[in-house]
Design a protein around this motif. Structure first.
Motif, PDB file in Angstrom:
ATOM      1  N   ALA A  91       1.088   7.151  -6.417  1.00 28.51           N
ATOM      2  CA  ALA A  91       0.051   7.864  -6.403  1.00 28.51           C
ATOM      3  C   ALA A  91       0.501   9.666  -5.950  1.00 28.51           C
ATOM      4  CB  ALA A  91      -1.231   7.575  -5.554  1.00 28.51           C
ATOM      5  N   CYS A 139      -6.746   4.624   5.254  1.00 26.20           N
ATOM      6  CA  CYS A 139      -7.281   4.314   3.668  1.00 26.20           C
ATOM      7  C   CYS A 139      -6.920   2.897   3.470  1.00 26.20           C
ATOM      8  CB  CYS A 139      -6.566   5.369   3.070  1.00 26.20           C
ATOM      9  SG  CYS A 139      -7.434   7.032   3.178  1.00 26.20           S
ATOM     10  N   ARG A 140      -5.499   2.425   4.059  1.00 27.68           N
ATOM     11  CA  ARG A 140      -5.187   1.217   3.936  1.00 27.68           C
ATOM     12  C   ARG A 140      -6.173   0.100   4.356  1.00 27.68           C
ATOM     13  NH1 ARG A 140      -4.366  -3.609   4.252  1.00 27.68           N
ATOM     14  NH2 ARG A 140      -2.764  -4.906   5.095  1.00 27.68           N
ATOM     15  N   VAL A 152      -7.617   8.119  -1.832  1.00 26.56           N
ATOM     16  CA  VAL A 152      -6.740   8.105  -0.819  1.00 26.56           C
ATOM     17  C   VAL A 152      -5.897   9.611  -0.713  1.00 26.56           C
ATOM     18  CG1 VAL A 152      -4.620   6.919   0.009  1.00 26.56           C
ATOM     19  CG2 VAL A 152      -6.325   5.780  -0.987  1.00 26.56           C
ATOM     20  N   ASP A 173      -8.298   5.901 -11.044  1.00 25.45           N
ATOM     21  CA  ASP A 173      -7.334   5.609 -10.018  1.00 25.45           C
ATOM     22  C   ASP A 173      -8.115   5.825  -8.548  1.00 25.45           C
ATOM     23  OD1 ASP A 173      -5.243   4.540  -8.508  1.00 25.45           O
ATOM     24  OD2 ASP A 173      -3.732   6.108  -9.114  1.00 25.45           O
ATOM     25  N   GLN A 186       2.084   1.908  -3.422  1.00 21.32           N
ATOM     26  CA  GLN A 186       1.175   2.379  -4.348  1.00 21.32           C
ATOM     27  C   GLN A 186       0.696   3.749  -3.937  1.00 21.32           C
ATOM     28  OE1 GLN A 186      -1.862  -0.530  -3.506  1.00 21.32           O
ATOM     29  NE2 GLN A 186      -1.750  -1.593  -5.565  1.00 21.32           N
ATOM     30  N   LEU A 187       0.865   3.992  -2.665  1.00 22.01           N
ATOM     31  CA  LEU A 187       0.627   5.596  -2.296  1.00 22.01           C
ATOM     32  C   LEU A 187       1.870   6.559  -2.667  1.00 22.01           C
ATOM     33  CD1 LEU A 187      -1.257   7.512  -0.589  1.00 22.01           C
ATOM     34  CD2 LEU A 187       0.126   6.911   1.392  1.00 22.01           C
ATOM     35  N   PHE A 195      -6.594   5.552  -5.938  1.00 23.13           N
ATOM     36  CA  PHE A 195      -5.649   6.242  -5.058  1.00 23.13           C
ATOM     37  C   PHE A 195      -5.998   7.803  -5.217  1.00 23.13           C
ATOM     38  CE2 PHE A 195      -4.033   2.079  -3.876  1.00 23.13           C
ATOM     39  CZ  PHE A 195      -3.423   2.295  -2.899  1.00 23.13           C
ATOM     40  N   GLN A 196      -6.289   8.128  -6.376  1.00 23.21           N
ATOM     41  CA  GLN A 196      -6.193   9.460  -6.805  1.00 23.21           C
ATOM     42  C   GLN A 196      -7.498  10.335  -6.235  1.00 23.21           C
ATOM     43  OE1 GLN A 196      -4.023  11.657  -7.851  1.00 23.21           O
ATOM     44  NE2 GLN A 196      -2.357  10.102  -8.570  1.00 23.21           N
ATOM     45  N   MET A 255      -9.139   0.010   2.092  1.00 24.34           N
ATOM     46  CA  MET A 255      -8.856  -0.919   0.943  1.00 24.34           C
ATOM     47  C   MET A 255      -8.701  -2.301   1.078  1.00 24.34           C
ATOM     48  SD  MET A 255      -8.811   1.004  -1.865  1.00 24.34           S
ATOM     49  CE  MET A 255      -8.319   2.692  -2.524  1.00 24.34           C
ATOM     50  N   PHE A 280       0.826  -1.209   0.058  1.00 20.55           N
ATOM     51  CA  PHE A 280      -0.159   0.101   0.049  1.00 20.55           C
ATOM     52  C   PHE A 280       0.909   1.308   0.020  1.00 20.55           C
ATOM     53  CE2 PHE A 280      -2.197   3.483   2.238  1.00 20.55           C
ATOM     54  CZ  PHE A 280      -3.336   3.477   1.598  1.00 20.55           C
TER      55      PHE A 280
END
Length: 370
Positions: free
Chosen positions: A137, A326-327, A253, A247, A133-134, A249-250, A330, A130
């Motif tokens: 992003a 957020c993690r 998150v 996305d 990925q963050l 994340f966009q 998800m 995560f």
């Protein structure tokens, strides 16, 4: 209805079991215990059902368990319907696997430890994924600022930050008052009550304002982030975003992360003012230290560097609280139980991370002499 009964006759050709009465659930009563005792060590070779009235699966099960072997089909010639019931129960009983043996206590303890270690390592691994990925992003948002969803940013700033101001003020006001009460009670014993001002200033500036505010947001915002994103995962809205080329994340998150990153330092400063106000009022009422004297002692003996120490922790705490919420959101699967577990985990992990990082910061500032 005649109760179930039996008789065992021993002859030259072996033992004969004679059944009489109603061998059903209602008629058995204490017959199974008597039959088991009577057949202990006795091998039944023949069956006499001439006086048998009723027969069902309960009676068949008693016979199967008591005799320990399958009775021949010829024994049921006079009552074929009873023979079919007996054959069905005997087949099911013979095909039933014995229950698995429960491991001993030591094995169970080590198994729980192993499962716990595996779960911790899996959680760490997924958190690292995560985090990667963050970071990607955030880099994409910085590279393409035109894609930033400013409306979502403003909405989360209001919900996660501005709406939290009343509870932050109230909590830190009473924290400052409690510190002042403790300082006044202890320092008066040594005639050093004037140093209660320094105690209030340093503790509020460096620790309590930022930690209490971060813990409040962990319980308020981190849980909300996990619940909101988790419910979207349950309803497959996150999958729909990916299908449409958005996305997650966009869209989900980054706005929440940015909102806490902006608001937590501001809320920490407000918490400092509220805590100092609580300490000032208690010092004024309990120690007769007026507001002018209180502010002068803070300015001369505490200094602004302690405030900067507290404020420097706020961005780190904000990233941790938002990222954990957020993690966990998800990671929600398709059931409500998973949502509840993840929301609880978000709050617990965020609070633990805040306390742990605060201890790390304390060690760092101690080595730096700040």
């Amino acid at each position: 209805m005649k109760a179930a009964d039996f008789q065992i006759d021993s002859g030259a050709k072996g033992a004969v079991l004679r059944l009489s009465g109603d061998w059903t659930t209602a008629g058995l009563r204490r017959t199974p215990e008597k039959l088991n005792r009577a057949l202990d060590g006795v091998q039944v070779d023949r069956l006499d059902i001439g006086d048998l009235d009723g027969f069902d699966t309960a009676g068949a099960l008693v016979l199967v368990q008591a005799t320990g072997k399958a009775l021949p089909a010829s024994a049921w010639k006079s009552r074929p319907e009873a023979g079919r019931i007996y054959a069905l129960v005997e087949k099911l009983e013979r095909g039933t696997a014995p229950p698995p043996k429960r491991p001993d206590a030591i094995t169970r303890i080590f198994a729980r430890i192993g499962h716990g270690f595996y779960d911790v390592m899996a959680e760490i691994m997924l958190s690292m994924v995560f985090l990667g990925q963050l970071i990607l992003a955030v880099g994409s948002a910085a590279k393409h600022p035109g894609r930033i969803r400013w409306a979502a940013w403003v909405s989360h700033v209001e919900r996660a930050g501005l709406d939290a101001i009343p509870i932050v003020i109230a909590t830190n006001f009473f924290i400052g008052a409690v510190i002042a009460f403790i300082g006044a009670d202890l320092l008066q014993q040594f005639g050093a009550q004037v140093f209660a001002v320094e105690l209030i200033g340093i503790s509020v500036f460096r620790e309590f304002a930022v930690v209490i505010t971060a813990v409040l947001l962990a319980g308020r915002s981190s849980s909300a982030f996990a619940a909101e994103i988790g419910s979207m995962k349950m309803n497959q809205e996150v999958d729909a975003m990916r299908v449409m080329g958005v996305d997650p994340f966009q869209a989900l998150v980054i706005p929440r992360l940015a909102a806490l990153l902006i608001m937590l330092p501001l809320l920490t400063f407000i918490a400092v003012l509220a805590g100092m106000l609580g300490g000032l009022l208690v010092s004024w009422s309990q120690l007769n230290l007026g507001p002018a004297f209180f502010i002068q002692r803070i300015e001369q003996n505490v200094g602004i560097q302690h405030l900067w120490v507290g404020l420097s922790k706020a961005p780190v705490f904000a990233i941790v609280v938002a990222a954990i919420g957020c993690r966990q959101g998800m990671a929600v699967s398709g059931d409500v139980e998973s949502l509840g577990r993840r929301v609880t985990a978000a709050v617990v992990q965020a609070i633990f991370a805040i306390i742990f990082l605060d201890a790390v910061f304390a060690l760092i500032f101690l080595e730096m002499g700040v």
